[in-house]
Design a protein around this motif. Sequence first.
Motif, PDB file in Angstrom:
ATOM      1  N   GLN A 198      -3.545  -6.583   7.618  1.00 43.51           N
ATOM      2  CA  GLN A 198      -3.613  -7.466   6.454  1.00 43.51           C
ATOM      3  C   GLN A 198      -3.192  -6.772   5.159  1.00 43.51           C
ATOM      4  OE1 GLN A 198      -4.357 -10.650   7.017  1.00 43.51           O
ATOM      5  NE2 GLN A 198      -4.649 -10.153   9.194  1.00 43.51           N
ATOM      6  N   ALA A 199      -2.687  -5.562   5.275  1.00 44.05           N
ATOM      7  CA  ALA A 199      -2.351  -4.795   4.065  1.00 44.05           C
ATOM      8  C   ALA A 199      -1.208  -5.438   3.301  1.00 44.05           C
ATOM      9  CB  ALA A 199      -1.972  -3.368   4.444  1.00 44.05           C
ATOM     10  N   GLY A 200      -1.326  -5.406   1.988  1.00 49.25           N
ATOM     11  CA  GLY A 200      -0.237  -5.891   1.144  1.00 49.25           C
ATOM     12  C   GLY A 200       0.721  -4.757   0.808  1.00 49.25           C
ATOM     13  N   ARG A 201       1.581  -4.994  -0.145  1.00 51.72           N
ATOM     14  CA  ARG A 201       2.538  -3.973  -0.559  1.00 51.72           C
ATOM     15  C   ARG A 201       1.823  -2.913  -1.394  1.00 51.72           C
ATOM     16  NH1 ARG A 201       7.631  -6.726  -3.319  1.00 51.72           N
ATOM     17  NH2 ARG A 201       8.233  -4.512  -3.317  1.00 51.72           N
ATOM     18  N   ASP A 203       1.088  -0.800  -4.441  1.00 50.63           N
ATOM     19  CA  ASP A 203       1.268  -1.001  -5.876  1.00 50.63           C
ATOM     20  C   ASP A 203       1.703   0.324  -6.513  1.00 50.63           C
ATOM     21  OD1 ASP A 203       1.055  -2.537  -8.343  1.00 50.63           O
ATOM     22  OD2 ASP A 203      -0.669  -1.261  -8.779  1.00 50.63           O
ATOM     23  N   ILE A 204       2.970   0.400  -6.904  1.00 51.28           N
ATOM     24  CA  ILE A 204       3.537   1.648  -7.413  1.00 51.28           C
ATOM     25  C   ILE A 204       2.857   2.080  -8.707  1.00 51.28           C
ATOM     26  CG2 ILE A 204       5.648   2.800  -8.180  1.00 51.28           C
ATOM     27  CD1 ILE A 204       5.568   2.115  -5.213  1.00 51.28           C
ATOM     28  N   LEU A 205       2.539   1.123  -9.585  1.00 55.50           N
ATOM     29  CA  LEU A 205       1.896   1.475 -10.847  1.00 55.50           C
ATOM     30  C   LEU A 205       0.514   2.079 -10.599  1.00 55.50           C
ATOM     31  CD1 LEU A 205       1.829   1.567 -13.891  1.00 55.50           C
ATOM     32  CD2 LEU A 205       1.083  -0.834 -13.912  1.00 55.50           C
ATOM     33  N   SER A 206      -0.230   1.522  -9.658  1.00 62.64           N
ATOM     34  CA  SER A 206      -1.547   2.085  -9.330  1.00 62.64           C
ATOM     35  C   SER A 206      -1.406   3.499  -8.780  1.00 62.64           C
ATOM     36  CB  SER A 206      -2.263   1.201  -8.307  1.00 62.64           C
ATOM     37  OG  SER A 206      -2.630  -0.039  -8.859  1.00 62.64           O
ATOM     38  N   SER A 249      -9.788  -0.509 -13.624  1.00 63.54           N
ATOM     39  CA  SER A 249      -9.748  -1.907 -14.069  1.00 63.54           C
ATOM     40  C   SER A 249      -8.596  -2.656 -13.406  1.00 63.54           C
ATOM     41  CB  SER A 249      -9.620  -1.967 -15.594  1.00 63.54           C
ATOM     42  OG  SER A 249      -8.392  -1.399 -16.028  1.00 63.54           O
ATOM     43  N   ARG A 250      -7.495  -1.967 -13.161  1.00 53.73           N
ATOM     44  CA  ARG A 250      -6.366  -2.611 -12.486  1.00 53.73           C
ATOM     45  C   ARG A 250      -6.722  -2.939 -11.036  1.00 53.73           C
ATOM     46  NH1 ARG A 250      -1.064  -3.625 -12.965  1.00 53.73           N
ATOM     47  NH2 ARG A 250       0.248  -3.500 -11.095  1.00 53.73           N
ATOM     48  N   GLN A 251      -7.468  -2.044 -10.379  1.00 48.89           N
ATOM     49  CA  GLN A 251      -7.834  -2.291  -8.978  1.00 48.89           C
ATOM     50  C   GLN A 251      -8.693  -3.546  -8.835  1.00 48.89           C
ATOM     51  OE1 GLN A 251      -6.053  -0.147  -6.940  1.00 48.89           O
ATOM     52  NE2 GLN A 251      -5.480   0.315  -9.063  1.00 48.89           N
ATOM     53  N   LEU A 252      -9.525  -3.802  -9.830  1.00 47.10           N
ATOM     54  CA  LEU A 252     -10.394  -4.976  -9.776  1.00 47.10           C
ATOM     55  C   LEU A 252      -9.611  -6.278  -9.900  1.00 47.10           C
ATOM     56  CD1 LEU A 252     -13.334  -3.656 -12.013  1.00 47.10           C
ATOM     57  CD2 LEU A 252     -13.338  -3.964  -9.524  1.00 47.10           C
ATOM     58  N   ARG A 253      -8.398  -6.212 -10.452  1.00 46.44           N
ATOM     59  CA  ARG A 253      -7.599  -7.423 -10.658  1.00 46.44           C
ATOM     60  C   ARG A 253      -6.619  -7.686  -9.520  1.00 46.44           C
ATOM     61  NH1 ARG A 253      -6.796  -4.950 -15.711  1.00 46.44           N
ATOM     62  NH2 ARG A 253      -4.585  -4.694 -15.226  1.00 46.44           N
ATOM     63  N   LEU A 254      -6.325  -6.663  -8.710  1.00 45.73           N
ATOM     64  CA  LEU A 254      -5.306  -6.804  -7.680  1.00 45.73           C
ATOM     65  C   LEU A 254      -5.869  -7.431  -6.407  1.00 45.73           C
ATOM     66  CD1 LEU A 254      -3.477  -3.347  -7.962  1.00 45.73           C
ATOM     67  CD2 LEU A 254      -2.634  -5.578  -8.747  1.00 45.73           C
ATOM     68  N   THR A 255      -5.051  -8.253  -5.765  1.00 46.98           N
ATOM     69  CA  THR A 255      -5.447  -8.836  -4.470  1.00 46.98           C
ATOM     70  C   THR A 255      -5.481  -7.768  -3.388  1.00 46.98           C
ATOM     71  OG1 THR A 255      -4.375 -10.898  -5.117  1.00 46.98           O
ATOM     72  CG2 THR A 255      -4.915 -10.626  -2.785  1.00 46.98           C
ATOM     73  N   HIS A 256      -4.494  -6.858  -3.417  1.00 50.23           N
ATOM     74  CA  HIS A 256      -4.446  -5.752  -2.467  1.00 50.23           C
ATOM     75  C   HIS A 256      -4.438  -4.442  -3.265  1.00 50.23           C
ATOM     76  CE1 HIS A 256      -3.674  -8.433   0.896  1.00 50.23           C
ATOM     77  NE2 HIS A 256      -2.750  -9.032   0.168  1.00 50.23           N
ATOM     78  N   PRO A 257      -5.613  -3.973  -3.692  1.00 52.38           N
ATOM     79  CA  PRO A 257      -5.668  -2.779  -4.546  1.00 52.38           C
ATOM     80  C   PRO A 257      -5.317  -1.512  -3.785  1.00 52.38           C
ATOM     81  CG  PRO A 257      -7.883  -3.432  -3.907  1.00 52.38           C
ATOM     82  CD  PRO A 257      -6.953  -4.509  -3.406  1.00 52.38           C
ATOM     83  N   LEU A 258      -4.851  -0.509  -4.522  1.00 56.55           N
ATOM     84  CA  LEU A 258      -4.620   0.798  -3.919  1.00 56.55           C
ATOM     85  C   LEU A 258      -5.936   1.388  -3.434  1.00 56.55           C
ATOM     86  CD1 LEU A 258      -2.425   3.116  -3.527  1.00 56.55           C
ATOM     87  CD2 LEU A 258      -3.375   4.081  -5.626  1.00 56.55           C
ATOM     88  N   LEU A 259      -6.997   1.203  -4.218  1.00 55.04           N
ATOM     89  CA  LEU A 259      -8.328   1.687  -3.869  1.00 55.04           C
ATOM     90  C   LEU A 259      -9.315   0.529  -3.938  1.00 55.04           C
ATOM     91  CD1 LEU A 259     -10.411   3.904  -3.286  1.00 55.04           C
ATOM     92  CD2 LEU A 259     -10.518   4.340  -5.749  1.00 55.04           C
ATOM     93  N   ASP A 260      -9.949   0.251  -2.820  1.00 53.34           N
ATOM     94  CA  ASP A 260     -10.961  -0.799  -2.763  1.00 53.34           C
ATOM     95  C   ASP A 260     -12.264  -0.245  -3.326  1.00 53.34           C
ATOM     96  OD1 ASP A 260     -12.627  -2.873  -2.243  1.00 53.34           O
ATOM     97  OD2 ASP A 260     -12.367  -2.873  -0.069  1.00 53.34           O
TER      98      ASP A 260
END
Length: 506
Positions: A198-201, A203-206, A249-260
């Motif tokens: 189920q992994a997404g792409r 996130d290069i910025l993260s 803060s970015r991880q909390l907004r992403l559907t597929h965060p780099l770090l859960d």
Amino acid sequence: MSGTTPMRATRREWIGLAVIALPCILYAMDLTVLNLAVPSLTASLNPTAAQLLWIVDIYGFFVAGSLLTMGTLGDRIGRRKLLLIGAVAFGLTSLLAAFATTAETLIFARALLGIAGATLAPSTLSLITNMFRDDRERTIAISVWVASFSTGGAIGPVVGGVLLNYFWWGSVFLIAVPIMVVLLLVAPRLLPEYKDPQAGRLDILSAALSMAAVLSIIYGIKSLAEGGELAISLGAIMLGLVIGVVFASRQLRLTHPLLDLSLFARPAFSAALSINVFGFFALFGMFLVVAQYMQLVLGLTPFEAGIWSLPVGLGFVVGSLLTPLLLSRMRPAYVLALGLTVAALALLVIGLTAPSRDLLTLIAADTLLSIGLAPVATIAADLVMSSAPPERAGAASGLNETSSEFGGALGIALLGSILTVLYRGGLGETLPQGLSGEAVAMALRGIGGAHSAAETLPEGGVALLEAARVAYADAMLVTSLLGAAIVFIAAVTTIAMFRGIRPATA
């Protein structure tokens, strides 16, 4: 019954574990093998002082900064695939480093080696969780995994010393090539593939934010430990913390965060990372202190110091492999507390031994320190991996390795800084008369500076060196006692943090 009992590992998995150990040994060797080559590569490439510092340090910086991203990338594209990609990259960049003709090329190659090396630890640890489903077998496998790093760190200086006796400085990098070729040949047949379906792409910025945050904090801490400009060091740490907040803060907004970030809501996960920081705080902090003591107080050559350090590395191997046996008889809380208590007692002996310059007792105590801290690293890794969901195993392993890097950097910075302050205070009261201002300044900078200053003195050099050695030994006594107190407090705290967790073997 088959629905509730995990499948036991077969011979293929155990042979696969031996394959996994190969890159882990190499990863650790690359952290230590270069130290002996510094004099010969300095003569060959003629780097500036700043370039030499970057040649030595940049590998560790980029490993630390890339671990989280590489762990998560393994979840995305496949952990075996990431391991093989990393093996190819590590082999090629090792060739580039071995045949570098300028300092700039070697720095660039070492940075690439750090990024490639960061693929090895997270992908191997996360693969272990897929290969060994039975709790007891997984603990044994992780013990072997931890022991393989200790083996690499222990044999690195020895292998490097042998190579440098017969070949040029670049030969220390060529060790990686045959090992990576073997890995590429056998890993596809023996290691399973796993990735998060189920992994997404990615996130290069993260990924960029996480690397920037870790690199800034590690750089600031290391700069503090080496006596760098205070404003620059603290500024780097603050910058890293600010970037870390932006990253979170970015991880909390992403559907597929780099770090859960929900992983940290699991008590065992957060507690295991915390105790791992404490363990590597003591291990890395005292490693630097003892290494300087052996060379600059006892007068051993780097190769002799490497040989005498072998029992210390082997002690970590022994402690790692004893961990499953201890867990079969005690809860993790008590095994962790026992290991930390043994480590605290070892630090006490190291401190009390320093003024007497008793090498055998020092090595025995340092080996006991490794034996005590090995279960801490093993159990922490086991708890981190067992408390994370399978699809997050790569990210969890990246976090585990990052916590080790932070703990080690903090230990070097805090214990190293305390030792330096105590050394300066002690030496300032016992400096021989008649020294020039320049010689005094060099000697007060550190015991290495005292050696350099003594070489410029036609007379009085012996007295200056002896005063510096006494000051360093006395400072080491107090620093070790402080470290022992911190580790003992961690041992007591551990019982409260982990007492509700039963051993996997139960």
